[in-house]
Design a protein around this motif. Structure first.
Motif, PDB file in Angstrom:
ATOM      1  N   GLU A 170      -5.872   9.981   7.106  1.00  0.00           N
ATOM      2  CA  GLU A 170      -6.235   8.794   7.872  1.00  0.00           C
ATOM      3  C   GLU A 170      -6.900   9.311   9.144  1.00  0.00           C
ATOM      4  OE1 GLU A 170      -3.965   5.496  10.453  1.00  0.00           O
ATOM      5  OE2 GLU A 170      -3.143   5.825   8.458  1.00  0.00           O
ATOM      6  N   THR A 171      -8.187   9.142   9.248  1.00  0.00           N
ATOM      7  CA  THR A 171      -8.942   9.804  10.304  1.00  0.00           C
ATOM      8  C   THR A 171      -8.539   9.411  11.720  1.00  0.00           C
ATOM      9  OG1 THR A 171     -10.703   8.168  10.102  1.00  0.00           O
ATOM     10  CG2 THR A 171     -10.940  10.210   8.855  1.00  0.00           C
ATOM     11  N   GLU A 172      -8.122   8.185  11.950  1.00  0.00           N
ATOM     12  CA  GLU A 172      -7.748   7.793  13.310  1.00  0.00           C
ATOM     13  C   GLU A 172      -6.412   8.383  13.740  1.00  0.00           C
ATOM     14  OE1 GLU A 172      -8.008   3.637  14.044  1.00  0.00           O
ATOM     15  OE2 GLU A 172      -9.950   3.477  13.068  1.00  0.00           O
ATOM     16  N   LYS A 173      -5.438   8.382  12.854  1.00  0.00           N
ATOM     17  CA  LYS A 173      -4.104   8.865  13.209  1.00  0.00           C
ATOM     18  C   LYS A 173      -4.003  10.384  13.107  1.00  0.00           C
ATOM     19  CE  LYS A 173       0.743   7.840  12.352  1.00  0.00           C
ATOM     20  NZ  LYS A 173       1.686   7.084  11.530  1.00  0.00           N
ATOM     21  N   TYR A 174      -4.691  10.965  12.143  1.00  0.00           N
ATOM     22  CA  TYR A 174      -4.652  12.420  11.915  1.00  0.00           C
ATOM     23  C   TYR A 174      -6.078  12.957  11.843  1.00  0.00           C
ATOM     24  CZ  TYR A 174       0.228  11.595  10.699  1.00  0.00           C
ATOM     25  OH  TYR A 174       1.540  11.237  10.728  1.00  0.00           O
ATOM     26  N   PRO A 175      -6.751  13.090  12.960  1.00  0.00           N
ATOM     27  CA  PRO A 175      -8.154  13.523  12.937  1.00  0.00           C
ATOM     28  C   PRO A 175      -8.345  14.982  12.519  1.00  0.00           C
ATOM     29  CG  PRO A 175      -7.359  13.414  15.190  1.00  0.00           C
ATOM     30  CD  PRO A 175      -6.273  12.846  14.318  1.00  0.00           C
ATOM     31  N   HIS A 176      -7.269  15.752  12.438  1.00  0.00           N
ATOM     32  CA  HIS A 176      -7.381  17.175  12.091  1.00  0.00           C
ATOM     33  C   HIS A 176      -6.947  17.446  10.654  1.00  0.00           C
ATOM     34  CE1 HIS A 176      -8.057  17.764  16.311  1.00  0.00           C
ATOM     35  NE2 HIS A 176      -6.942  17.138  16.581  1.00  0.00           N
ATOM     36  N   PHE A 177      -6.885  16.397   9.825  1.00  0.00           N
ATOM     37  CA  PHE A 177      -6.445  16.551   8.440  1.00  0.00           C
ATOM     38  C   PHE A 177      -7.199  17.694   7.765  1.00  0.00           C
ATOM     39  CE2 PHE A 177      -6.599  15.635   3.921  1.00  0.00           C
ATOM     40  CZ  PHE A 177      -5.262  15.425   3.648  1.00  0.00           C
ATOM     41  N   PRO A 178      -6.547  18.576   7.025  1.00  0.00           N
ATOM     42  CA  PRO A 178      -5.207  18.520   6.482  1.00  0.00           C
ATOM     43  C   PRO A 178      -4.138  19.049   7.439  1.00  0.00           C
ATOM     44  CG  PRO A 178      -6.251  20.451   5.615  1.00  0.00           C
ATOM     45  CD  PRO A 178      -7.270  19.721   6.473  1.00  0.00           C
ATOM     46  N   PHE A 179      -4.521  19.391   8.641  1.00  0.00           N
ATOM     47  CA  PHE A 179      -3.559  19.885   9.622  1.00  0.00           C
ATOM     48  C   PHE A 179      -2.984  18.714  10.403  1.00  0.00           C
ATOM     49  CE2 PHE A 179      -6.812  23.060   8.885  1.00  0.00           C
ATOM     50  CZ  PHE A 179      -6.044  24.108   8.423  1.00  0.00           C
ATOM     51  N   CYS A 180      -1.803  18.896  10.970  1.00  0.00           N
ATOM     52  CA  CYS A 180      -1.160  17.812  11.717  1.00  0.00           C
ATOM     53  C   CYS A 180      -1.693  17.716  13.138  1.00  0.00           C
ATOM     54  CB  CYS A 180       0.353  17.994  11.715  1.00  0.00           C
ATOM     55  SG  CYS A 180       0.919  19.476  12.568  1.00  0.00           S
ATOM     56  N   CYS A 181      -2.252  18.808  13.673  1.00  0.00           N
ATOM     57  CA  CYS A 181      -2.733  18.790  15.052  1.00  0.00           C
ATOM     58  C   CYS A 181      -3.769  19.898  15.265  1.00  0.00           C
ATOM     59  CB  CYS A 181      -1.564  18.974  16.028  1.00  0.00           C
ATOM     60  SG  CYS A 181      -0.723  20.566  15.843  1.00  0.00           S
ATOM     61  N   GLU A 182      -4.404  19.856  16.418  1.00  0.00           N
ATOM     62  CA  GLU A 182      -5.421  20.858  16.779  1.00  0.00           C
ATOM     63  C   GLU A 182      -4.821  22.264  16.811  1.00  0.00           C
ATOM     64  OE1 GLU A 182      -9.147  22.397  18.027  1.00  0.00           O
ATOM     65  OE2 GLU A 182      -8.654  20.422  17.265  1.00  0.00           O
ATOM     66  N   ASP A 232       0.848  -1.190   0.000  1.00  0.00           N
ATOM     67  CA  ASP A 232       0.000   0.000   0.000  1.00  0.00           C
ATOM     68  C   ASP A 232       0.878   1.232   0.000  1.00  0.00           C
ATOM     69  OD1 ASP A 232      -2.333  -1.483   0.089  1.00  0.00           O
ATOM     70  OD2 ASP A 232      -2.356  -1.532   2.280  1.00  0.00           O
ATOM     71  N   LYS A 233       0.584   2.143  -0.882  1.00  0.00           N
ATOM     72  CA  LYS A 233       1.344   3.389  -0.955  1.00  0.00           C
ATOM     73  C   LYS A 233       0.672   4.429  -0.070  1.00  0.00           C
ATOM     74  CE  LYS A 233       3.175   6.748  -4.176  1.00  0.00           C
ATOM     75  NZ  LYS A 233       3.268   7.176  -5.565  1.00  0.00           N
ATOM     76  N   ILE A 234       1.443   5.026   0.822  1.00  0.00           N
ATOM     77  CA  ILE A 234       0.928   6.061   1.713  1.00  0.00           C
ATOM     78  C   ILE A 234       1.324   7.414   1.143  1.00  0.00           C
ATOM     79  CG2 ILE A 234       1.038   7.061   4.020  1.00  0.00           C
ATOM     80  CD1 ILE A 234       1.651   4.261   5.072  1.00  0.00           C
ATOM     81  N   THR A 235       0.334   8.252   0.933  1.00  0.00           N
ATOM     82  CA  THR A 235       0.588   9.597   0.426  1.00  0.00           C
ATOM     83  C   THR A 235       0.666  10.552   1.603  1.00  0.00           C
ATOM     84  OG1 THR A 235      -0.631   9.089  -1.585  1.00  0.00           O
ATOM     85  CG2 THR A 235      -0.234  11.407  -1.107  1.00  0.00           C
ATOM     86  N   LEU A 236       1.776  11.238   1.726  1.00  0.00           N
ATOM     87  CA  LEU A 236       1.942  12.228   2.787  1.00  0.00           C
ATOM     88  C   LEU A 236       1.664  13.616   2.230  1.00  0.00           C
ATOM     89  CD1 LEU A 236       5.173  10.958   4.550  1.00  0.00           C
ATOM     90  CD2 LEU A 236       2.820  10.690   5.302  1.00  0.00           C
ATOM     91  N   PHE A 237       1.073  14.441   3.045  1.00  0.00           N
ATOM     92  CA  PHE A 237       0.779  15.829   2.708  1.00  0.00           C
ATOM     93  C   PHE A 237       1.495  16.716   3.712  1.00  0.00           C
ATOM     94  CE2 PHE A 237      -2.825  13.249   1.447  1.00  0.00           C
ATOM     95  CZ  PHE A 237      -3.058  13.664   0.157  1.00  0.00           C
ATOM     96  N   LYS A 238       1.710  17.960   3.356  1.00  0.00           N
ATOM     97  CA  LYS A 238       2.292  18.919   4.288  1.00  0.00           C
ATOM     98  C   LYS A 238       1.172  19.682   4.989  1.00  0.00           C
ATOM     99  CE  LYS A 238       6.661  19.840   1.990  1.00  0.00           C
ATOM    100  NZ  LYS A 238       7.521  20.885   1.417  1.00  0.00           N
ATOM    101  N   CYS A 239       1.322  19.835   6.285  1.00  0.00           N
ATOM    102  CA  CYS A 239       0.381  20.644   7.061  1.00  0.00           C
ATOM    103  C   CYS A 239       0.439  22.072   6.513  1.00  0.00           C
ATOM    104  CB  CYS A 239       0.775  20.610   8.534  1.00  0.00           C
ATOM    105  SG  CYS A 239      -0.168  21.720   9.586  1.00  0.00           S
ATOM    106  N   PRO A 240      -0.705  22.697   6.219  1.00  0.00           N
ATOM    107  CA  PRO A 240      -0.690  24.055   5.671  1.00  0.00           C
ATOM    108  C   PRO A 240      -0.106  25.099   6.622  1.00  0.00           C
ATOM    109  CG  PRO A 240      -2.912  23.124   5.604  1.00  0.00           C
ATOM    110  CD  PRO A 240      -2.038  22.152   6.313  1.00  0.00           C
ATOM    111  N   THR A 241      -0.059  24.807   7.910  1.00  0.00           N
ATOM    112  CA  THR A 241       0.446  25.774   8.880  1.00  0.00           C
ATOM    113  C   THR A 241       1.937  25.611   9.142  1.00  0.00           C
ATOM    114  OG1 THR A 241      -1.722  25.846   9.932  1.00  0.00           O
ATOM    115  CG2 THR A 241       0.122  26.690  11.212  1.00  0.00           C
ATOM    116  N   SER A 246       3.967  22.757   7.889  1.00  0.00           N
ATOM    117  CA  SER A 246       4.596  21.878   6.888  1.00  0.00           C
ATOM    118  C   SER A 246       5.013  20.512   7.423  1.00  0.00           C
ATOM    119  CB  SER A 246       5.795  22.564   6.235  1.00  0.00           C
ATOM    120  OG  SER A 246       5.385  23.726   5.570  1.00  0.00           O
ATOM    121  N   ALA A 247       4.547  20.135   8.595  1.00  0.00           N
ATOM    122  CA  ALA A 247       4.828  18.793   9.115  1.00  0.00           C
ATOM    123  C   ALA A 247       4.086  17.766   8.268  1.00  0.00           C
ATOM    124  CB  ALA A 247       4.377  18.682  10.567  1.00  0.00           C
ATOM    125  N   PRO A 248       4.625  16.564   8.140  1.00  0.00           N
ATOM    126  CA  PRO A 248       3.932  15.557   7.332  1.00  0.00           C
ATOM    127  C   PRO A 248       2.642  15.098   7.999  1.00  0.00           C
ATOM    128  CG  PRO A 248       5.868  14.613   8.380  1.00  0.00           C
ATOM    129  CD  PRO A 248       5.893  16.081   8.671  1.00  0.00           C
TER     130      PRO A 248
END
Length: 66
Positions: free
Chosen positions: A20-32, A3-12, A14-16
């Motif tokens: 994935e809703t369980e691991k990154y519930p604040h997508f497209p941001f990395c955290c609250e 499975d290929k995992i696509t990483l995005f940069k946090c708009p605020t 730039s953290a990867p």
């Protein structure tokens, strides 16, 4: 098949992050925190969407119809 995992940069910050809703519930941001920083920037009008100079009131005639 792997499975290929696509990483995005946090708009605020730039953290990867990834979609994935369980691991990154604040997508497209990395955290609250980054999510709230972005919201504050919109509230302070640091972010704006370009548009024409026509105001909303200019769309209506004198009697209030389009």
């Amino acid at each position: 098949m792997t499975d290929k995992i696509t990483l995005f940069k946090c708009p605020t910050c730039s953290a990867p992050t990834q979609y994935e809703t369980e691991k990154y519930p604040h997508f497209p941001f990395c955290c609250e925190r980054c999510k709230m920083i972005d919201l504050g920037a919109w509230a302070a009008e640091d972010h704006k969407i370009e548009g024409d100079e026509t105001g909303f009131d200019d769309l209506f005639s004198e009697d209030g119809t389009l």
